[in-house]
Scaffold this motif. Sequence first.
Motif, PDB file in Angstrom:
ATOM      1  N   PRO A  36       0.813  -1.218   0.000  1.00 59.48           N
ATOM      2  CA  PRO A  36       0.000   0.000   0.000  1.00 59.48           C
ATOM      3  C   PRO A  36       0.857   1.285   0.000  1.00 59.48           C
ATOM      4  O   PRO A  36       0.334   2.372  -0.203  1.00 59.48           O
ATOM      5  CB  PRO A  36      -0.813  -0.110   1.286  1.00 59.48           C
ATOM      6  N   TYR A  37       2.135   1.151   0.234  1.00 59.20           N
ATOM      7  CA  TYR A  37       3.006   2.339   0.287  1.00 59.20           C
ATOM      8  C   TYR A  37       3.682   2.629  -1.057  1.00 59.20           C
ATOM      9  O   TYR A  37       4.712   3.285  -1.113  1.00 59.20           O
ATOM     10  CB  TYR A  37       4.073   2.156   1.375  1.00 59.20           C
ATOM     11  N   TRP A  38       3.087   2.117  -2.134  1.00 58.46           N
ATOM     12  CA  TRP A  38       3.728   2.255  -3.436  1.00 58.46           C
ATOM     13  C   TRP A  38       4.003   3.704  -3.831  1.00 58.46           C
ATOM     14  O   TRP A  38       5.046   3.967  -4.455  1.00 58.46           O
ATOM     15  CB  TRP A  38       2.917   1.521  -4.521  1.00 58.46           C
ATOM     16  N   PRO A  39       3.126   4.700  -3.489  1.00 56.60           N
ATOM     17  CA  PRO A  39       3.488   6.071  -3.886  1.00 56.60           C
ATOM     18  C   PRO A  39       4.797   6.549  -3.235  1.00 56.60           C
ATOM     19  O   PRO A  39       5.610   7.231  -3.855  1.00 56.60           O
ATOM     20  CB  PRO A  39       2.311   6.924  -3.425  1.00 56.60           C
ATOM     21  N   VAL A  40       4.978   6.162  -1.962  1.00 55.46           N
ATOM     22  CA  VAL A  40       6.203   6.555  -1.257  1.00 55.46           C
ATOM     23  C   VAL A  40       7.413   5.859  -1.882  1.00 55.46           C
ATOM     24  O   VAL A  40       8.478   6.473  -2.047  1.00 55.46           O
ATOM     25  CB  VAL A  40       6.088   6.209   0.246  1.00 55.46           C
ATOM     26  N   VAL A  41       7.240   4.586  -2.242  1.00 58.01           N
ATOM     27  CA  VAL A  41       8.339   3.823  -2.847  1.00 58.01           C
ATOM     28  C   VAL A  41       8.737   4.435  -4.189  1.00 58.01           C
ATOM     29  O   VAL A  41       9.923   4.663  -4.476  1.00 58.01           O
ATOM     30  CB  VAL A  41       7.940   2.337  -3.020  1.00 58.01           C
ATOM     31  N   VAL A  42       7.731   4.736  -5.029  1.00 58.37           N
ATOM     32  CA  VAL A  42       8.018   5.311  -6.357  1.00 58.37           C
ATOM     33  C   VAL A  42       8.694   6.673  -6.213  1.00 58.37           C
ATOM     34  O   VAL A  42       9.709   6.965  -6.867  1.00 58.37           O
ATOM     35  CB  VAL A  42       6.720   5.420  -7.191  1.00 58.37           C
ATOM     36  N   ALA A  43       8.125   7.522  -5.334  1.00 52.65           N
ATOM     37  CA  ALA A  43       8.702   8.861  -5.135  1.00 52.65           C
ATOM     38  C   ALA A  43      10.114   8.762  -4.558  1.00 52.65           C
ATOM     39  O   ALA A  43      11.022   9.508  -4.958  1.00 52.65           O
ATOM     40  CB  ALA A  43       7.812   9.682  -4.220  1.00 52.65           C
ATOM     41  N   GLY A  44      10.308   7.844  -3.616  1.00 51.03           N
ATOM     42  CA  GLY A  44      11.633   7.671  -3.006  1.00 51.03           C
ATOM     43  C   GLY A  44      12.670   7.206  -4.012  1.00 51.03           C
ATOM     44  O   GLY A  44      13.801   7.695  -4.033  1.00 51.03           O
ATOM     45  N   LEU A  45      12.281   6.242  -4.856  1.00 51.60           N
ATOM     46  CA  LEU A  45      13.219   5.763  -5.868  1.00 51.60           C
ATOM     47  C   LEU A  45      13.525   6.845  -6.913  1.00 51.60           C
ATOM     48  O   LEU A  45      14.657   6.966  -7.388  1.00 51.60           O
ATOM     49  CB  LEU A  45      12.666   4.509  -6.555  1.00 51.60           C
ATOM     50  N   TYR A  46      12.482   7.632  -7.257  1.00 53.55           N
ATOM     51  CA  TYR A  46      12.717   8.738  -8.197  1.00 53.55           C
ATOM     52  C   TYR A  46      13.732   9.720  -7.593  1.00 53.55           C
ATOM     53  O   TYR A  46      14.684  10.138  -8.255  1.00 53.55           O
ATOM     54  CB  TYR A  46      11.409   9.469  -8.521  1.00 53.55           C
ATOM     55  N   GLY A  47      13.515  10.093  -6.322  1.00 48.81           N
ATOM     56  CA  GLY A  47      14.420  11.025  -5.649  1.00 48.81           C
ATOM     57  C   GLY A  47      15.828  10.471  -5.543  1.00 48.81           C
ATOM     58  O   GLY A  47      16.807  11.199  -5.763  1.00 48.81           O
ATOM     59  N   ALA A  48      15.947   9.171  -5.225  1.00 48.46           N
ATOM     60  CA  ALA A  48      17.268   8.557  -5.122  1.00 48.46           C
ATOM     61  C   ALA A  48      17.981   8.577  -6.471  1.00 48.46           C
ATOM     62  O   ALA A  48      19.179   8.880  -6.558  1.00 48.46           O
ATOM     63  CB  ALA A  48      17.134   7.124  -4.612  1.00 48.46           C
ATOM     64  N   ALA A  50      17.441  10.702  -8.931  1.00 47.42           N
ATOM     65  CA  ALA A  50      17.788  12.081  -9.279  1.00 47.42           C
ATOM     66  C   ALA A  50      19.013  12.554  -8.513  1.00 47.42           C
ATOM     67  O   ALA A  50      19.843  13.295  -9.040  1.00 47.42           O
ATOM     68  CB  ALA A  50      16.598  12.994  -9.005  1.00 47.42           C
ATOM     69  N   LEU A  51      19.131  12.121  -7.241  1.00 44.75           N
ATOM     70  CA  LEU A  51      20.273  12.548  -6.422  1.00 44.75           C
ATOM     71  C   LEU A  51      21.579  11.878  -6.843  1.00 44.75           C
ATOM     72  O   LEU A  51      22.654  12.460  -6.718  1.00 44.75           O
ATOM     73  CB  LEU A  51      19.999  12.264  -4.950  1.00 44.75           C
ATOM     74  N   THR A  52      21.496  10.638  -7.316  1.00 45.29           N
ATOM     75  CA  THR A  52      22.728   9.920  -7.674  1.00 45.29           C
ATOM     76  C   THR A  52      23.163  10.167  -9.117  1.00 45.29           C
ATOM     77  O   THR A  52      24.251   9.750  -9.506  1.00 45.29           O
ATOM     78  CB  THR A  52      22.545   8.403  -7.473  1.00 45.29           C
ATOM     79  N   ALA A  53      22.339  10.841  -9.899  1.00 49.01           N
ATOM     80  CA  ALA A  53      22.698  11.116 -11.301  1.00 49.01           C
ATOM     81  C   ALA A  53      23.885  12.076 -11.343  1.00 49.01           C
ATOM     82  O   ALA A  53      24.004  12.964 -10.499  1.00 49.01           O
ATOM     83  CB  ALA A  53      21.513  11.719 -12.039  1.00 49.01           C
ATOM     84  N   PRO A  54      24.764  11.910 -12.320  1.00 44.55           N
ATOM     85  CA  PRO A  54      25.899  12.844 -12.436  1.00 44.55           C
ATOM     86  C   PRO A  54      25.397  14.246 -12.759  1.00 44.55           C
ATOM     87  O   PRO A  54      24.385  14.409 -13.446  1.00 44.55           O
ATOM     88  CB  PRO A  54      26.733  12.277 -13.598  1.00 44.55           C
ATOM     89  N   PRO A  55      26.075  15.264 -12.247  1.00 39.47           N
ATOM     90  CA  PRO A  55      25.614  16.642 -12.490  1.00 39.47           C
ATOM     91  C   PRO A  55      25.744  17.031 -13.963  1.00 39.47           C
ATOM     92  O   PRO A  55      26.557  16.470 -14.694  1.00 39.47           O
ATOM     93  CB  PRO A  55      26.536  17.489 -11.609  1.00 39.47           C
ATOM     94  N   GLU A  56      24.941  17.994 -14.349  1.00 38.94           N
ATOM     95  CA  GLU A  56      25.016  18.517 -15.716  1.00 38.94           C
ATOM     96  C   GLU A  56      26.324  19.283 -15.886  1.00 38.94           C
ATOM     97  O   GLU A  56      26.736  20.023 -15.004  1.00 38.94           O
ATOM     98  CB  GLU A  56      23.836  19.453 -15.997  1.00 38.94           C
TER      99      GLU A  56
END
Length: 200
Positions: A36-48, A50-56
């Motif tokens: 039931p916590y899938w929105p938190v999981v999806v948002a958390g993985l998206y944030g993770a 985005a944070l680990t992507a190399p900078p522009e």
Amino acid sequence: MAISDVSEFLASRKNIAGSACGLAGLALTFTGVAGPYWPVVVAGLYGAGALTAPPERPAPPGFPDPSARLGELRADFEQLRGYLREVDVPPVAAARIGEIDELLGALLDPGWAAELLAQDPEALHALGRAVRQDVPEAVDTYARTRWWTRITPGQEQPERHLDRQLALVQEELTSVAAALRETEARRQESHTRYLEERGR
């Protein structure tokens, strides 16, 4: 936020990495792992993601290509030729200007010499300085000084300075040509050694 900013963000590395991780979160949701916590999981993985992507990285400055600089120098050389045809100089200086013109013409002529020249920034700079500064300034200074010498006789003759200046420019251009020839000679010797070693 402007439309251009939105489109930049959508194409950014951070958004692409975050979206990929968010899709992984959706896959976990469909397999029942997220619960039931899938929105938190999806948002958390998206944030993770985005944070680990190399900078522009900003794009490096677009400096002119050496061949383009060579084309500009050829155009300036033609302008110099037109100027020198109009200026009255002594016969000795005219002969030296003819030799400089021939040397510059050979070095700037499209072909293998120009290709080699385009790869040597110092040689290109020396030719540019001769065309844009040294030769026109020597001739122009002579023309102006000669006028003053006529109304104030007894001064040192400006022809001596003009001839010496042109001789120094010619000497530098000859050195540039010799250095380019030496580069080609080394290249030829290197190829000979390569063929000899390959045959052993």
